[in-house]
Design a protein around this motif. Structure first.
Motif, PDB file in Angstrom:
ATOM      1  N   GLU A 257       0.837  -1.204   0.000  1.00 17.22           N
ATOM      2  CA  GLU A 257       0.000   0.000   0.000  1.00 17.22           C
ATOM      3  C   GLU A 257       0.869   1.249   0.000  1.00 17.22           C
ATOM      4  O   GLU A 257       0.593   2.224  -0.722  1.00 17.22           O
ATOM      5  N   THR A 291      -6.924   2.462  -2.154  1.00 17.16           N
ATOM      6  CA  THR A 291      -7.889   3.042  -1.216  1.00 17.16           C
ATOM      7  C   THR A 291      -7.548   2.747   0.237  1.00 17.16           C
ATOM      8  O   THR A 291      -8.431   2.541   1.055  1.00 17.16           O
ATOM      9  N   CYS A 292      -6.269   2.733   0.575  1.00 14.97           N
ATOM     10  CA  CYS A 292      -5.876   2.488   1.962  1.00 14.97           C
ATOM     11  C   CYS A 292      -6.343   3.612   2.867  1.00 14.97           C
ATOM     12  O   CYS A 292      -6.313   4.793   2.490  1.00 14.97           O
ATOM     13  N   ASP A 293      -6.772   3.263   4.083  1.00 13.94           N
ATOM     14  CA  ASP A 293      -7.259   4.254   5.051  1.00 13.94           C
ATOM     15  C   ASP A 293      -6.171   4.744   6.005  1.00 13.94           C
ATOM     16  O   ASP A 293      -6.465   5.378   7.020  1.00 13.94           O
TER      17      ASP A 293
END
Length: 311
Positions: A257, A291-293
């Motif tokens: 990521e 779309t890592c948070d």
């Protein structure tokens, strides 16, 4: 998945593209069913850009990609391929020959269209012209400009891992896009020094390929079983990758990521990352890397401090 335009060409690429070097039996033998499954998974996960080249498996990647895309609405996808290597002979007697002449460009594109089963090419890259850069700039690039003007290709560019070569094309030719391989990564940031600022200033789009440096950054826990620059990684590289993985984890990212986030960070001019997979099941995992948070601001701040301390 979002799409971004390449300059004023009208060509738009999704923020992640599918690289298909593996379709040419890069590390292991592939078959058509595997290629079909990967392409269908890519389409199901919003990926609409597919990148190939005659070099990959002596045309095998193009053939398999073309077959996998049969029945897909041509208007819904973007396909890029490359010129600079002509495939001579057939079967076991086939071989690659460098050719950056105008005739070579035309012949290469004709052969690619036949293998891909397509009437036109969305993006044509000059492939690895590092040892032939003068001829590629004086002959291949103008030939592609004419193809772009005639509508045979939608956008033109150059793809290589050599940043100096990319810089020459950005400064000396009328290209739309560069594909920088393995030089906009957590382990090699060479592209950040001059290439990214130059592309931004001149309106040239950037696609980042090789963002995992051949595999070492694709695993949350790097080890010697992966690849770095298409070879076994050294102890020093594995140690470095593990340190980067620890930094990423502190900010809620896995190493893959963080690798994707870092490669996309200079946007503009970066419009997409292009990644390959070995199996269809990997495609949604790669798409999810967009779309890592995690805390991106904190990650980049710590990485900037690390890189600055190293000079």
């Amino acid at each position: 998945m979002k799409s971004r335009a390449i300059g004023v060409t009208g060509v738009e690429v999704t923020e992640m593209g599918l690289g298909t070097a593996q379709f040419g039996d890069l590390y292991d033998s592939f078959d058509q069913d595997e290629a079909d499954a990967i392409v269908q998974s890519a389409l199901s996960n919003g990926i609409r850009h597919f990148d190939t080249a005659p070099h990959y498996g002596l045309g095998l990647s193009e053939c398999r990609l073309g077959q996998a895309l049969v029945g897909v609405d041509r208007a819904d996808i973007v396909v890029s391929t490359k010129v600079g290597r002509i495939i001579e002979g057939v079967g076991a007697a086939a071989y690659r020959r460098w050719d950056f002449t105008s005739d070579g460009v035309s012949r290469s594109l004709d052969s690619s269209r036949e293998r891909l089963r397509m009437d036109d090419i969305d993006i044509a890259f000059i492939h690895d012209p590092d040892e032939h850069v003068d001829q590629a700039i004086s002959e291949a690039a103008p030939a592609l400009e004419r193809k772009r003007a005639s509508g045979e290709v939608g956008a033109i560019g150059v793809g290589t891992k050599d940043v100096a070569t990319l810089l020459r094309f950005v400064r000396e030719s009328d290209i739309d896009v560069v594909m920088v391989a393995g030089r906009l990564t957590l382990l090699d940031r060479t592209a950040l020094d001059e290439l990214i600022p130059e592309c931004l200033a001149r309106g040239v789009a950037v696609m980042s390929a090789g963002v995992f440096n051949s595999g070492i950054l694709a695993s949350p826990t790097p080890d010697r079983s992966s690849h770095f620059e298409y070879a076994e990684p050294s102890h020093e590289v594995v140690t470095r990758a593990r340190k980067l993985a620890s930094i990423a984890a502190r900010h809620g990212f896995t190493l893959p990521e963080a690798a994707v986030a870092f490669a996309r960070r200079p946007a503009p001019p970066v419009v997409s990352v292009v990644v390959g997979v070995d199996a269809a099941a990997q495609v949604p995992l790669n798409a999810a890397l967009l779309t890592c948070d995690g805390d991106a601001e904190g990650l980049f701040a710590e990485l900037d401090d690390l890189f600055a301390s190293e000079g």
